[in-house]
Design a protein around this motif. Structure first.
Motif, PDB file in Angstrom:
ATOM      1  N   GLY A  26       0.825  -1.205   0.000  1.00 49.55           N
ATOM      2  CA  GLY A  26       0.000   0.000   0.000  1.00 49.55           C
ATOM      3  C   GLY A  26       0.853   1.246   0.000  1.00 49.55           C
ATOM      4  N   LYS A  27       0.227   2.383  -0.239  1.00 47.20           N
ATOM      5  CA  LYS A  27       0.982   3.634  -0.373  1.00 47.20           C
ATOM      6  C   LYS A  27       1.801   3.942   0.874  1.00 47.20           C
ATOM      7  N   ASN A  28       1.140   3.904   2.051  1.00 47.02           N
ATOM      8  CA  ASN A  28       1.844   4.266   3.273  1.00 47.02           C
ATOM      9  C   ASN A  28       2.922   3.255   3.622  1.00 47.02           C
ATOM     10  N   THR A  29       2.587   1.980   3.466  1.00 48.94           N
ATOM     11  CA  THR A  29       3.538   0.931   3.829  1.00 48.94           C
ATOM     12  C   THR A  29       4.725   0.917   2.880  1.00 48.94           C
ATOM     13  N   LEU A  84      -8.059   1.048   5.178  1.00 47.90           N
ATOM     14  CA  LEU A  84      -7.240   0.750   6.356  1.00 47.90           C
ATOM     15  C   LEU A  84      -7.106  -0.750   6.580  1.00 47.90           C
ATOM     16  N   ILE A  85      -8.192  -1.473   6.376  1.00 49.70           N
ATOM     17  CA  ILE A  85      -8.168  -2.929   6.577  1.00 49.70           C
ATOM     18  C   ILE A  85      -7.256  -3.592   5.559  1.00 49.70           C
ATOM     19  N   ASN A  86      -7.290  -3.121   4.332  1.00 49.42           N
ATOM     20  CA  ASN A  86      -6.417  -3.691   3.302  1.00 49.42           C
ATOM     21  C   ASN A  86      -4.941  -3.464   3.647  1.00 49.42           C
ATOM     22  N   GLU A  87      -4.607  -2.268   4.113  1.00 46.79           N
ATOM     23  CA  GLU A  87      -3.215  -2.015   4.471  1.00 46.79           C
ATOM     24  C   GLU A  87      -2.802  -2.833   5.689  1.00 46.79           C
ATOM     25  N   LEU A  88      -3.739  -3.022   6.632  1.00 48.28           N
ATOM     26  CA  LEU A  88      -3.443  -3.856   7.797  1.00 48.28           C
ATOM     27  C   LEU A  88      -3.161  -5.294   7.367  1.00 48.28           C
ATOM     28  N   PHE A  89      -3.929  -5.775   6.410  1.00 48.49           N
ATOM     29  CA  PHE A  89      -3.720  -7.124   5.888  1.00 48.49           C
ATOM     30  C   PHE A  89      -2.341  -7.243   5.237  1.00 48.49           C
ATOM     31  N   ILE A  90      -1.932  -6.200   4.503  1.00 49.46           N
ATOM     32  CA  ILE A  90      -0.614  -6.192   3.872  1.00 49.46           C
ATOM     33  C   ILE A  90       0.483  -6.236   4.924  1.00 49.46           C
ATOM     34  N   CYS A  91       0.321  -5.447   5.977  1.00 50.79           N
ATOM     35  CA  CYS A  91       1.318  -5.435   7.061  1.00 50.79           C
ATOM     36  C   CYS A  91       1.425  -6.807   7.725  1.00 50.79           C
ATOM     37  N   GLN A  92       0.294  -7.430   7.962  1.00 53.21           N
ATOM     38  CA  GLN A  92       0.294  -8.763   8.575  1.00 53.21           C
ATOM     39  C   GLN A  92       0.955  -9.782   7.660  1.00 53.21           C
ATOM     40  N   SER A 102      -0.091  -1.372  14.794  1.00 51.73           N
ATOM     41  CA  SER A 102      -0.712  -0.764  15.980  1.00 51.73           C
ATOM     42  C   SER A 102      -1.448   0.514  15.594  1.00 51.73           C
ATOM     43  N   GLU A 103      -0.830   1.320  14.748  1.00 50.62           N
ATOM     44  CA  GLU A 103      -1.436   2.575  14.297  1.00 50.62           C
ATOM     45  C   GLU A 103      -2.706   2.311  13.495  1.00 50.62           C
ATOM     46  N   LEU A 104      -2.663   1.317  12.621  1.00 52.39           N
ATOM     47  CA  LEU A 104      -3.825   0.997  11.792  1.00 52.39           C
ATOM     48  C   LEU A 104      -4.968   0.456  12.637  1.00 52.39           C
ATOM     49  N   ASN A 105      -4.660  -0.377  13.624  1.00 53.88           N
ATOM     50  CA  ASN A 105      -5.700  -0.909  14.503  1.00 53.88           C
ATOM     51  C   ASN A 105      -6.416   0.221  15.243  1.00 53.88           C
ATOM     52  N   GLU A 106      -5.643   1.217  15.675  1.00 51.80           N
ATOM     53  CA  GLU A 106      -6.239   2.358  16.364  1.00 51.80           C
ATOM     54  C   GLU A 106      -7.120   3.170  15.413  1.00 51.80           C
ATOM     55  N   GLN A 107      -6.647   3.343  14.194  1.00 50.18           N
ATOM     56  CA  GLN A 107      -7.414   4.104  13.207  1.00 50.18           C
ATOM     57  C   GLN A 107      -8.706   3.384  12.836  1.00 50.18           C
ATOM     58  N   ILE A 108      -8.628   2.052  12.730  1.00 51.66           N
ATOM     59  CA  ILE A 108      -9.825   1.275  12.388  1.00 51.66           C
ATOM     60  C   ILE A 108     -10.840   1.356  13.524  1.00 51.66           C
ATOM     61  N   ALA A 109     -10.344   1.260  14.774  1.00 49.88           N
ATOM     62  CA  ALA A 109     -11.241   1.327  15.932  1.00 49.88           C
ATOM     63  C   ALA A 109     -11.907   2.700  16.039  1.00 49.88           C
ATOM     64  N   ALA A 110     -11.176   3.755  15.665  1.00 48.94           N
ATOM     65  CA  ALA A 110     -11.711   5.120  15.779  1.00 48.94           C
ATOM     66  C   ALA A 110     -12.474   5.568  14.543  1.00 48.94           C
ATOM     67  N   SER A 111     -12.477   4.755  13.504  1.00 48.56           N
ATOM     68  CA  SER A 111     -13.115   5.151  12.249  1.00 48.56           C
ATOM     69  C   SER A 111     -14.632   5.170  12.378  1.00 48.56           C
ATOM     70  N   ASP A 112     -15.251   6.131  11.695  1.00 48.00           N
ATOM     71  CA  ASP A 112     -16.706   6.231  11.674  1.00 48.00           C
ATOM     72  C   ASP A 112     -17.320   5.269  10.664  1.00 48.00           C
ATOM     73  N   GLU A 113     -16.518   4.780   9.737  1.00 47.09           N
ATOM     74  CA  GLU A 113     -17.014   3.859   8.720  1.00 47.09           C
ATOM     75  C   GLU A 113     -17.255   2.483   9.330  1.00 47.09           C
ATOM     76  N   GLU A 114     -18.293   1.824   8.833  1.00 48.93           N
ATOM     77  CA  GLU A 114     -18.576   0.468   9.313  1.00 48.93           C
ATOM     78  C   GLU A 114     -17.500  -0.511   8.847  1.00 48.93           C
ATOM     79  N   TYR A 115     -17.008  -0.284   7.621  1.00 47.42           N
ATOM     80  CA  TYR A 115     -15.941  -1.145   7.073  1.00 47.42           C
ATOM     81  C   TYR A 115     -14.930  -0.260   6.349  1.00 47.42           C
ATOM     82  N   PRO A 116     -13.918   0.255   7.078  1.00 49.23           N
ATOM     83  CA  PRO A 116     -12.892   1.097   6.434  1.00 49.23           C
ATOM     84  C   PRO A 116     -11.957   0.249   5.565  1.00 49.23           C
TER      85      PRO A 116
END
Length: 362
Positions: free
Chosen positions: A8-11, A50-58, A33-47
């Motif tokens: 992803g772009k950021n990664t 962010l989830i795609n980048e988290l998957f890439i990091c994992q 850790s940063e992405l998990n916090e952003q996902i938890a704080a997101s107003d979107e039901e399915y961001p």
């Protein structure tokens, strides 16, 4: 060790320059850790972003774990098992020297450093499914048979053999010319198809870096050879070409012996295609969940891979694991043994056909 991973772009920004594995792991853990916090704080039901980048990091972290922990651990376990097996056999009253030789060689082969890289490697398993298409192989075998049979039965069907038989030297020259023509056409078709398939592999399956070690790809983790993906594909092309030269040689011999295309084609097809059908069925059986190395089907499959050239059409089975046998007390790769036997059979077929073809007519 050079390590890069395009994601992803950021990664991806973190890997535009060479970094140590510790730096990469530190960045990935922080980013997760940063992405998990952003996902938890997101107003979107399915961001999704962010989830795609988290998957890439994992995925990157799991790949790092495999390269730094799992892969070396598996190699050490294989070395330990091989040494232990050799010692147990040596301690017996009547030890089997071939078992000792193979286990010592296995320990030596696996005791090597493989330069694994943290990079996108592409979908080799899907590419191999595409390259090892059995229907394409059957069509290629029939093409090689028809070309060779047509070359060596035309003079009999047209009646030209009466003129050719008038001079022995002319028959000999004609044989080699026809053989060269048949081999040239077959080789050209095989090479062109291989090049086109490689282009498709690059475009559709993401295979771009041929310098990656073969162990980088799923299914080849236990390969004992120090070989790159490019080396594997080159060997695959050469042995596939050798197989079709073998098919041509068998077809030439059948044509010279029968002198009729109607008989030579089915005989050649039977000799070349039936073993491939048997090998395919056995491969399906031994690939089942309940199969083991002690299964009689697996043993039969291994024995056939030692002697049948048709095994080259499914070359990956020679690279999945330590695959050596003992011949006259020496450890020999099963692949080398099969290639040597194929060359010998091809040579015998050609020489036999030549002697029959160039024999003076009564």
């Amino acid at each position: 060790m050079e390590r890069a991973y395009h994601s992803g772009k950021n990664t991806s920004r973190a890997f535009h320059r060479e970094k140590s594995s510790a730096e990469i792991r530190s960045y990935i853990l922080a980013r997760e850790s940063e992405l998990n916090e952003q996902i938890a704080a997101s107003d979107e039901e399915y961001p999704a972003k962010l989830i795609n980048e988290l998957f890439i990091c994992q995925t990157i972290r799991q790949r790092l774990d495999f390269i730094e922990k799992d892969f070396p651990s598996h190699r050490r376990a294989l070395i330990t098992d091989a040494i232990s097996a050799a010692e147990r056999e040596r301690a017996k009253t009547d030890p089997d020297q071939s078992v000792i030789t193979l286990n010592e060689l296995a320990a030596e082969k696996y005791n090597t450093v493989i330069d694994m890289k943290l990079t996108e490697s592409g979908k080799l398993s899907e590419l191999l499914v595409y390259l090892d298409n059995i229907y394409w192989d059957y069509a290629m075998m029939l093409l090689a048979v028809i070309i060779a049979v047509r070359m060596f039965t035309l003079d009999y069907s047209s009646g030209a053999y009466r003129v050719i038989n008038s001079e022995i030297k002319s028959k000999g020259r004609l044989f080699w010319s026809q053989l060269a023509a048949a081999y040239s056409v077959t080789a050209a078709v095989v090479i062109l198809s291989a090049v086109s398939q490689l282009i498709v592999g690059v475009l559709c399956f993401g295979i771009t870096d041929l310098s990656l070690p073969l162990q980088q790809f799923e299914g080849f983790e236990y390969c004992p050879y120090i070989i790159t993906l490019g080396g594997f594909l080159a060997i695959k092309l050469c042995l596939k070409l050798l197989f079709y030269l073998f098919v041509t040689a068998v077809s030439v011999l059948a044509s010279v012996l029968t002198k009729k295309a109607g008989a030579a084609v089915p005989v050649s097809a039977l000799v070349t295609i039936m073993p491939q059908i048997i090998m395919t069925m056995l491969f399906i059986y031994v690939s089942g969940e309940n199969s083991s190395a002690l299964d009689t089907r697996y043993i039969a499959f291994d024995r056939l891979r030692t002697v049948l050239p048709q095994s080259f059409l499914n070359l990956k089975t020679y690279f999945f694991r330590f695959d050596y046998i003992t011949v006259v007390g020496f450890a020999v790769s099963r692949l080398v043994c099969a290639a040597a036997l194929t060359c010998l059979i091809t040579f015998v077929c050609i020489i036999t056909a030549f002697k029959k073809y160039a024999r003076p007519a009564r």
